[in-house]
Design an enzyme around this catalytic site. Structure first.
Site, PDB file in Angstrom:
ATOM      1  N   HIS A 131       0.362  -1.443  -0.376  1.00 43.46           N
ATOM      2  CA  HIS A 131       0.319   0.152   0.061  1.00 43.46           C
ATOM      3  C   HIS A 131       0.967   1.083   0.179  1.00 43.46           C
ATOM      4  O   HIS A 131       0.584   2.610   0.598  1.00 43.46           O
ATOM      5  CB  HIS A 131      -1.368   0.266   1.092  1.00 43.46           C
ATOM      6  CG  HIS A 131      -1.684  -1.083   1.431  1.00 43.46           C
ATOM      7  ND1 HIS A 131      -3.339  -1.398   0.524  1.00 43.46           N
ATOM      8  CD2 HIS A 131      -2.013  -2.163   1.650  1.00 43.46           C
ATOM      9  CE1 HIS A 131      -3.615  -2.170   0.610  1.00 43.46           C
ATOM     10  NE2 HIS A 131      -3.169  -3.112   1.903  1.00 43.46           N
ATOM     11  N   ASN A 203     -10.327  -3.486   2.067  1.00 44.33           N
ATOM     12  CA  ASN A 203      -9.970  -3.594   0.687  1.00 44.33           C
ATOM     13  C   ASN A 203     -10.711  -3.428  -0.608  1.00 44.33           C
ATOM     14  O   ASN A 203     -12.035  -3.225   0.531  1.00 44.33           O
ATOM     15  CB  ASN A 203      -9.149  -4.418   0.154  1.00 44.33           C
ATOM     16  CG  ASN A 203      -7.715  -4.851   0.226  1.00 44.33           C
ATOM     17  OD1 ASN A 203      -7.117  -4.247   0.861  1.00 44.33           O
ATOM     18  ND2 ASN A 203      -7.879  -6.319   0.709  1.00 44.33           N
ATOM     19  N   HIS A 395      -4.516   1.167  12.099  1.00 45.59           N
ATOM     20  CA  HIS A 395      -4.273   0.092  13.133  1.00 45.59           C
ATOM     21  C   HIS A 395      -5.442  -0.647  13.496  1.00 45.59           C
ATOM     22  O   HIS A 395      -6.314  -0.034  13.617  1.00 45.59           O
ATOM     23  CB  HIS A 395      -3.142  -0.124  14.150  1.00 45.59           C
ATOM     24  CG  HIS A 395      -3.488  -0.073  15.149  1.00 45.59           C
ATOM     25  ND1 HIS A 395      -3.203  -1.970  14.274  1.00 45.59           N
ATOM     26  CD2 HIS A 395      -3.175  -1.091  16.113  1.00 45.59           C
ATOM     27  CE1 HIS A 395      -2.507  -2.814  15.898  1.00 45.59           C
ATOM     28  NE2 HIS A 395      -3.017  -2.235  16.716  1.00 45.59           N
ATOM     29  N   TYR A 418       0.263  -4.672  12.332  1.00 41.79           N
ATOM     30  CA  TYR A 418      -0.038  -3.410  11.405  1.00 41.79           C
ATOM     31  C   TYR A 418       0.402  -1.672  12.357  1.00 41.79           C
ATOM     32  O   TYR A 418       1.142  -1.210  12.048  1.00 41.79           O
ATOM     33  CB  TYR A 418      -1.894  -2.591  11.791  1.00 41.79           C
ATOM     34  CG  TYR A 418      -2.166  -3.056  10.216  1.00 41.79           C
ATOM     35  CD1 TYR A 418      -2.351  -1.788   9.175  1.00 41.79           C
ATOM     36  CD2 TYR A 418      -2.004  -4.413   9.306  1.00 41.79           C
ATOM     37  CE1 TYR A 418      -3.525  -1.879   8.165  1.00 41.79           C
ATOM     38  CE2 TYR A 418      -2.886  -4.548   8.752  1.00 41.79           C
ATOM     39  CZ  TYR A 418      -2.865  -3.056   7.692  1.00 41.79           C
ATOM     40  OH  TYR A 418      -3.580  -3.283   6.654  1.00 41.79           O
TER      41      TYR A 418
END
Length: 757
Positions: A131, A203, A395, A418
């Site tokens: 990403h 996503n 996160h 994360y």
């Protein structure tokens, strides 16, 4: 700093006011780089920084400990009309190093040189492993109140408005890669709620390649460029990716979505979003419900065709981020409804035989409808990419009371990953104190020190229990709004590295997806598989991929095999025929046209009154008209000119959702190969070949084409039949525009795409 003490800002405001009356009509079109047009000559009279453009704003002004400061955003930006060092000392020169004489050598004592270069050397932070390439915007989420029966989260109560920051991204490519590659897209939303930050990190595809986070390094290593040559960049059309997903068949469902049109969105604004995992919502009485989150774009779900994606990657690799920013600047604010599918929170955690903890599975909407719970509107662009889009840190463990996680093994691993990745990227544990990450709820965490600590803590007892600070901070009970984990039972079992048997079905849902596609969508999937596998070097990988496809659909497998010149294998599993899900297809509905871009082809001899009429109608409808002419500048009389936004040199079909011709324009003066290879060997009296290319691409990509005046000859030279689907004409500009807009509601003229499956 008060307005009285800041004459620089007042000066900047005067500069803005001075040019308001000189803004040309063409400035209604988004994309201007600054708030006011620049002068031709370099400005020499000292003035302060200009304000941001009207579509931009920075993070809300909260302290590192979540206290609303009330400080205007302009006062946390750099200010002053004079160049200074990082410590505020004014500088008289920044173009020359301090030297021993004009020819040097450079002196070590040049503190400005060392400060400037040292900071430059450290401008870049490690980019995200995945990403990395993203675009983002500020906005607001307004809750409908319909989730209040299943969640006590305060931001989901009726009519509560919560500030948000949303980041869209590709997965595989580096920060410098192109927007329109075939890839999964990230859809991450940071809610600044009154109870703390909630991050919904999903996503544009509702499933993932793997069922367990321990395999995440494997799938990403397989999709990234080959480690020996560092190619190919930002794409899955290579051996290592297909080697992994054909050996690891739980990836089949996500791979099929990626090979569909979902892998190449038309726009972030026209992209669905999913939470991927199953989450828990908890109501005021402590009862829990399992849910899946969905973002539904108000403009519908639309995609590029493959050739458009390839062209855009070359001529406009920033296609998606430009589209998002321009739409917001133009006032066509993107919107999504947040919805949930709900399921009983039973010990088995499945629904209709579907394991809800398996991230490679969906629950069809026909079986569990998506219930809208709120509206997201993006209404402001970032004022600084690095400070906001690059430094925002998401996160999945950023939760608020009323929302909890489940035992999905992919989700469980992400809860660790994360947080861990932010420590490296952002230099330590205090990344939450960066302005874009600051919570809007009070913070009293007893966490101290560390790199980049910007909160100035007080007290002497950062521990619990204590008496020296009066016992503060105190633990809160659930009645005081504390986050309390759902007391879900944990299965008593032995430690083992296994997956449940319910995770073993890798093909029934890919088949459901395939059977839910319309014929044009199936053709695109076949083409994508054929292209991607055709780029692989190893024959064995191609043959293995066909074996996987044989377990999804025999016709899909046969068509891809034919494209690869390989025999069609027999499938190992007996194929089932689940009922198709209409929600999985992008076709069959009509949608709003906010922010759509229409190209108007004209020159000085065209019906300019008609051009102006079309421009105004499109602007009033919240759309963007772009005039395309042989050359730049303006066309028409000096007292009422029409501003040109694109020329035959700069225009390509990918930018436009539809084209309208106001007559047959003359060729451009730069239309020959040495200046523009698209022009070829154009003759002065012929139609400009670049216009023919523009029309051909638009026709091939299924876009509406309208014309009035005398444009028949142009279409004939472009080999476009006047009676072809989606080619319309009328005696007036408004008559043509009405027909074009009706066609645009379906996104493309799908009847132009021949199908065989």
């Amino acid at each position: 700093m008060s307005e009285k003490k800041n004459p620089v800002k007042a000066t900047a405001d005067k500069v803005v006011e001075a040019v308001q009356d000189t803004v040309a009509p063409g400035n209604e079109i988004p994309g201007a780089p600054g708030p006011v047009p620049p002068p031709v000559d370099e400005p020499i009279d000292p003035t302060g920084p200009l304000p941001p453009k009207s579509d931009q704003r920075g993070p809300d002004t909260y302290s590192p400990t979540g206290q609303e400061t009330g400080i205007p955003q302009k006062e946390v930006a750099q200010d002053g009309e004079y160049l200074t060092t990082a410590q505020g000392a004014r500088l008289y020169d920044t173009d020359h190093s301090l030297k021993a004489g004009p020819r040097g050598p450079v002196l070590l004592q040049d503190h400005h040189l060392r400060e400037k270069i040292t900071h430059f050397d450290h401008e870049r932070i490690p980019e995200r492993v995945v990403h990395a390439r993203g675009a983002a915007a500020h906005g607001v989420f307004r809750a409908y109140g319909t989730a209040a029966s299943v969640s006590k989260a305060a931001f989901l109560a009726k009519d509560v408005e919560t500030p948000v920051f949303v980041r869209f991204s590709t997965v595989l490519g580096s920060r410098g890669s192109a927007d329109t590659v075939r890839d999964t897209r990230g859809f991450a939303t940071k809610f600044y709620t009154e109870e703390g930050v909630f991050d919904l990190v999903g996503n544009n595809i509702p499933v993932f390649f793997i069922q367990d986070a321990i395999k995440f390094p494997d799938v990403i290593h397989a999709g990234k460029p080959h480690p020996d040559r560092e190619i190919p960049q930002a794409q899955s059309a290579h051996d290592t990716f297909w080697d992994f997903v054909t050996l690891h068949t739980e990836a089949t469902h996500h791979t099929l979505w990626n090979m569909s049109d979902r892998g190449i969105p038309r726009s972030y604004r026209m992209m669905e979003g999913f939470g991927v995992h199953t989450f828990r919502l908890v109501d005021a009485e402590g009862a829990s419900t399992l849910v899946k989150f969905h973002w539904k774009p108000k403009l519908g779900v639309h995609s590029l065709v493959w050739e458009e994606a390839q062209i855009a990657a070359g001529v406009d690799p920033d296609f998606h981020r430009r589209d998002l920013a321009d739409a917001i600047e133009a006032g066509a604010f993107p919107q999504w409804e947040l919805g949930i599918q709900t399921f009983p929170d039973t010990p088995e955690q499945n629904f209709a035989g579907i394991d809800l903890l398996d991230p490679t599975k969906i629950v069809p909407e026909e079986m569990a409808p998506v219930q809208p719970i709120g509206l997201l509107t993006l209404n402001a662009n970032p004022s600084n990419y690095f400070a906001e889009t690059e430094q925002v840190a998401f996160h999945l463990g950023h939760l608020v009371p009323g929302i909890d996680v489940t035992d999905d093994p992919l989700l469980q691993g992400r809860l660790f990953s994360y947080l861990d990745t932010q420590l490296t990227r952002l230099g330590g544990p205090n990344f939450g104190q960066l302005p874009i990450n600051r919570t809007h709820a009070p913070v009293n965490d007893m966490l101290r020190d560390g790199m980049h600590q910007t909160a100035v803590h007080r007290g002497v007892a950062p521990y619990r229990p204590n008496s020296l600070d009066g016992g503060c901070p105190f633990a809160a009970g659930e009645d005081a709004g504390a986050f309390v984990e759902v007391p879900a039972k944990v299965a008593a079992s032995v430690k083992e590295r296994k997956a449940p048997a319910s995770f073993d079905d890798h093909f029934s849902q890919p088949r459901l997806f395939w059977l839910s596609m319309t014929p044009p969508e199936r053709e695109h999937i076949i083409a994508a598989y054929t292209f991607e596998l055709g780029k692989c070097y190893e024959q064995a990988i191609k043959e293995r991929a066909l074996t996987v496809l044989a377990n999804v659909d025999s016709e899909l497998c046969a068509q891809v095999a034919a494209g690869l010149g390989l025999p069609t294998p027999a499938g190992e599993d007996r194929l089932t025929d689940p009922a198709p899900s209409a929600a999985l297809s992008q076709l069959g509905q009509t949608w709003p046209l906010d922010g759509r871009i229409v190209g108007i082809v004209a020159d000085a001899n065209a019906d300019l009154d008609g051009v102006r009429t079309v421009q105004r109608a499109l602007l009033d409808a919240g759309m963007v008209p772009l005039v395309i002419a042989p050359a730049g500048g303006t066309i028409g009389p000096d007292d009422d000119p029409v501003t040109v936004q694109r020329t035959f040199t700069t225009a390509r079909s990918i930018e436009f959702d539809a084209l309208v011709l106001a007559g047959a324009p003359a060729p451009g003066g730069d239309g020959y190969g040495a200046r523009d290879a698209k022009a070829g060997d154009a003759q002065p009296s012929s139609t400009d070949p670049r216009l023919l290319l523009l029309l051909n691409e638009a026709f091939r990509h299924g876009k509406a084409i309208g014309h009035w005046e005398d444009a028949d000859a142009v279409l004939t030279q472009a080999a476009i039949p006047n009676d072809a689907p989606g080619v319309v004409s009328a005696g007036s500009a408004t008559g043509v525009l009405d027909q074009v807009l009706q066609l645009l509601e379906s996104h493309r003229v799908w009847d132009r795409f021949p199908t065989t499956v």
